[in-house]
Design a protein around this motif. Sequence first.
Motif, PDB file in Angstrom:
ATOM      1  N   HIS A  33      49.544  47.352 -39.665  1.00 49.81           N
ATOM      2  CA  HIS A  33      48.845  46.445 -40.584  1.00 49.81           C
ATOM      3  C   HIS A  33      49.836  45.763 -41.522  1.00 49.81           C
ATOM      4  CE1 HIS A  33      46.346  45.112 -43.948  1.00 49.81           C
ATOM      5  NE2 HIS A  33      45.407  44.971 -43.040  1.00 49.81           N
ATOM      6  N   THR A  34      50.788  46.512 -42.035  1.00 46.11           N
ATOM      7  CA  THR A  34      51.801  45.951 -42.934  1.00 46.11           C
ATOM      8  C   THR A  34      52.612  44.870 -42.218  1.00 46.11           C
ATOM      9  OG1 THR A  34      51.958  48.061 -44.095  1.00 46.11           O
ATOM     10  CG2 THR A  34      53.774  46.518 -44.409  1.00 46.11           C
ATOM     11  N   LEU A  35      53.002  45.132 -40.992  1.00 46.56           N
ATOM     12  CA  LEU A  35      53.744  44.164 -40.195  1.00 46.56           C
ATOM     13  C   LEU A  35      52.926  42.900 -39.977  1.00 46.56           C
ATOM     14  CD1 LEU A  35      56.057  43.288 -38.296  1.00 46.56           C
ATOM     15  CD2 LEU A  35      54.910  44.575 -36.477  1.00 46.56           C
ATOM     16  N   VAL A  36      51.686  43.050 -39.561  1.00 48.83           N
ATOM     17  CA  VAL A  36      50.831  41.896 -39.285  1.00 48.83           C
ATOM     18  C   VAL A  36      50.539  41.130 -40.574  1.00 48.83           C
ATOM     19  CG1 VAL A  36      48.598  41.155 -38.366  1.00 48.83           C
ATOM     20  CG2 VAL A  36      49.865  42.970 -37.220  1.00 48.83           C
ATOM     21  N   ASN A  43      45.204  39.373 -45.404  1.00 48.89           N
ATOM     22  CA  ASN A  43      44.727  40.741 -45.205  1.00 48.89           C
ATOM     23  C   ASN A  43      43.580  40.762 -44.195  1.00 48.89           C
ATOM     24  OD1 ASN A  43      44.948  43.534 -45.844  1.00 48.89           O
ATOM     25  ND2 ASN A  43      43.062  43.344 -47.026  1.00 48.89           N
ATOM     26  N   GLN A  44      42.689  39.785 -44.278  1.00 44.57           N
ATOM     27  CA  GLN A  44      41.541  39.733 -43.368  1.00 44.57           C
ATOM     28  C   GLN A  44      42.000  39.538 -41.925  1.00 44.57           C
ATOM     29  OE1 GLN A  44      38.193  40.324 -43.938  1.00 44.57           O
ATOM     30  NE2 GLN A  44      38.221  40.340 -41.713  1.00 44.57           N
ATOM     31  N   TYR A  45      42.895  38.580 -41.689  1.00 47.18           N
ATOM     32  CA  TYR A  45      43.379  38.339 -40.327  1.00 47.18           C
ATOM     33  C   TYR A  45      44.170  39.551 -39.823  1.00 47.18           C
ATOM     34  CZ  TYR A  45      42.015  33.469 -41.020  1.00 47.18           C
ATOM     35  OH  TYR A  45      41.316  32.327 -41.263  1.00 47.18           O
ATOM     36  N   ALA A  46      44.950  40.159 -40.710  1.00 50.09           N
ATOM     37  CA  ALA A  46      45.714  41.345 -40.313  1.00 50.09           C
ATOM     38  C   ALA A  46      44.757  42.464 -39.899  1.00 50.09           C
ATOM     39  CB  ALA A  46      46.618  41.806 -41.453  1.00 50.09           C
ATOM     40  N   SER A  47      43.721  42.678 -40.671  1.00 55.46           N
ATOM     41  CA  SER A  47      42.733  43.717 -40.338  1.00 55.46           C
ATOM     42  C   SER A  47      42.052  43.421 -39.005  1.00 55.46           C
ATOM     43  CB  SER A  47      41.678  43.825 -41.435  1.00 55.46           C
ATOM     44  OG  SER A  47      42.272  44.271 -42.622  1.00 55.46           O
ATOM     45  N   ASP A  48      41.712  42.149 -38.781  1.00 53.92           N
ATOM     46  CA  ASP A  48      41.066  41.763 -37.519  1.00 53.92           C
ATOM     47  C   ASP A  48      41.987  42.032 -36.326  1.00 53.92           C
ATOM     48  OD1 ASP A  48      38.902  40.923 -39.018  1.00 53.92           O
ATOM     49  OD2 ASP A  48      39.321  38.778 -38.796  1.00 53.92           O
ATOM     50  N   ILE A  49      43.246  41.673 -36.462  1.00 51.51           N
ATOM     51  CA  ILE A  49      44.205  41.866 -35.364  1.00 51.51           C
ATOM     52  C   ILE A  49      44.398  43.341 -35.077  1.00 51.51           C
ATOM     53  CG2 ILE A  49      46.654  41.628 -34.745  1.00 51.51           C
ATOM     54  CD1 ILE A  49      46.522  38.820 -36.133  1.00 51.51           C
ATOM     55  N   ILE A  50      44.554  44.136 -36.127  1.00 49.84           N
ATOM     56  CA  ILE A  50      44.750  45.582 -35.926  1.00 49.84           C
ATOM     57  C   ILE A  50      43.503  46.203 -35.306  1.00 49.84           C
ATOM     58  CG2 ILE A  50      45.141  47.783 -37.108  1.00 49.84           C
ATOM     59  CD1 ILE A  50      47.613  45.862 -36.740  1.00 49.84           C
ATOM     60  N   VAL A  53      43.757  45.505 -31.681  1.00 54.78           N
ATOM     61  CA  VAL A  53      44.784  46.349 -31.054  1.00 54.78           C
ATOM     62  C   VAL A  53      44.225  47.741 -30.767  1.00 54.78           C
ATOM     63  CG1 VAL A  53      46.967  47.556 -31.487  1.00 54.78           C
ATOM     64  CG2 VAL A  53      46.772  45.108 -31.981  1.00 54.78           C
ATOM     65  N   PHE A  54      43.564  48.339 -31.757  1.00 52.88           N
ATOM     66  CA  PHE A  54      43.052  49.692 -31.552  1.00 52.88           C
ATOM     67  C   PHE A  54      41.801  49.711 -30.672  1.00 52.88           C
ATOM     68  CE2 PHE A  54      46.043  50.649 -34.913  1.00 52.88           C
ATOM     69  CZ  PHE A  54      46.617  51.801 -34.398  1.00 52.88           C
ATOM     70  N   LEU A  55      41.071  48.619 -30.650  1.00 56.97           N
ATOM     71  CA  LEU A  55      39.961  48.512 -29.707  1.00 56.97           C
ATOM     72  C   LEU A  55      40.503  48.510 -28.272  1.00 56.97           C
ATOM     73  CD1 LEU A  55      36.951  48.147 -29.180  1.00 56.97           C
ATOM     74  CD2 LEU A  55      37.286  45.687 -29.397  1.00 56.97           C
ATOM     75  N   LYS A  56      41.598  47.787 -28.056  1.00 56.70           N
ATOM     76  CA  LYS A  56      42.241  47.752 -26.747  1.00 56.70           C
ATOM     77  C   LYS A  56      42.750  49.146 -26.371  1.00 56.70           C
ATOM     78  CE  LYS A  56      43.485  44.495 -24.014  1.00 56.70           C
ATOM     79  NZ  LYS A  56      42.554  43.908 -23.052  1.00 56.70           N
ATOM     80  N   LEU A  57      43.337  49.860 -27.333  1.00 57.82           N
ATOM     81  CA  LEU A  57      43.787  51.224 -27.070  1.00 57.82           C
ATOM     82  C   LEU A  57      42.594  52.103 -26.680  1.00 57.82           C
ATOM     83  CD1 LEU A  57      46.063  53.357 -27.041  1.00 57.82           C
ATOM     84  CD2 LEU A  57      45.541  53.778 -29.452  1.00 57.82           C
ATOM     85  N   ASP A  84      49.298  35.236 -30.288  1.00 64.15           N
ATOM     86  CA  ASP A  84      48.063  34.518 -29.958  1.00 64.15           C
ATOM     87  C   ASP A  84      47.434  33.923 -31.215  1.00 64.15           C
ATOM     88  OD1 ASP A  84      48.402  35.262 -27.325  1.00 64.15           O
ATOM     89  OD2 ASP A  84      46.855  36.842 -27.370  1.00 64.15           O
ATOM     90  N   PHE A  85      47.388  34.731 -32.276  1.00 65.05           N
ATOM     91  CA  PHE A  85      46.807  34.270 -33.535  1.00 65.05           C
ATOM     92  C   PHE A  85      47.588  33.080 -34.100  1.00 65.05           C
ATOM     93  CE2 PHE A  85      47.112  34.260 -38.157  1.00 65.05           C
ATOM     94  CZ  PHE A  85      45.793  34.039 -38.493  1.00 65.05           C
TER      95      PHE A  85
END
Length: 188
Positions: A33-36, A43-50, A53-57, A84-85
Amino acid sequence: MNDQVLHRNDHNEEHSLELLFADLFKKHEYRLHTLVLKLTRSNQYASDIIQEVFLKLWEHRYQIHTIQNVEAWLYRLTENKVIDFLRKAAADSRLKESIWKNQPDNLNETVGHVEAREYSQIIQKAVDELPPQRKLIYQLNREKGLNYQEIADRLAISKHTVKNQLSTALQSIRLFLQKSARLFLPFF
């Protein structure tokens, strides 16, 4: 009877995968999250991306044991999601504008605070790996503010020993930080 055993084994496997997933999430979510956050500045886009990622995992949970390096896999997936984002943001002028204009004023302070806390944690890990006496000397000097003579008097050792031990402690910490930096640099 056989179906019950199979069902119980399936349930146990599912439960162990859930525990493994939770452990991986706890271990990697904050750093990812810190990296993104640094890359998206939101913060919102970072949370969405993470979350993606974990949904894919989670979708690949049955193959987790076949992934040789889960950490590298997560970082690669995160990198791909960020790319992609950013491509989408570059193509969508409204999205790009919202990223740059709607940043919180204190984002730099927040990121700085997060970085300082992470750096502090890395230093603490380095200090924790020092031999007991060296660790004590380091803590008395750096955390309690005692000088060489005060430490020597308190521990009933020579001032020269204090100086050597503190110098060695600082060298060990520097080496630990360099190794840690090499581990994290490819991701930043």
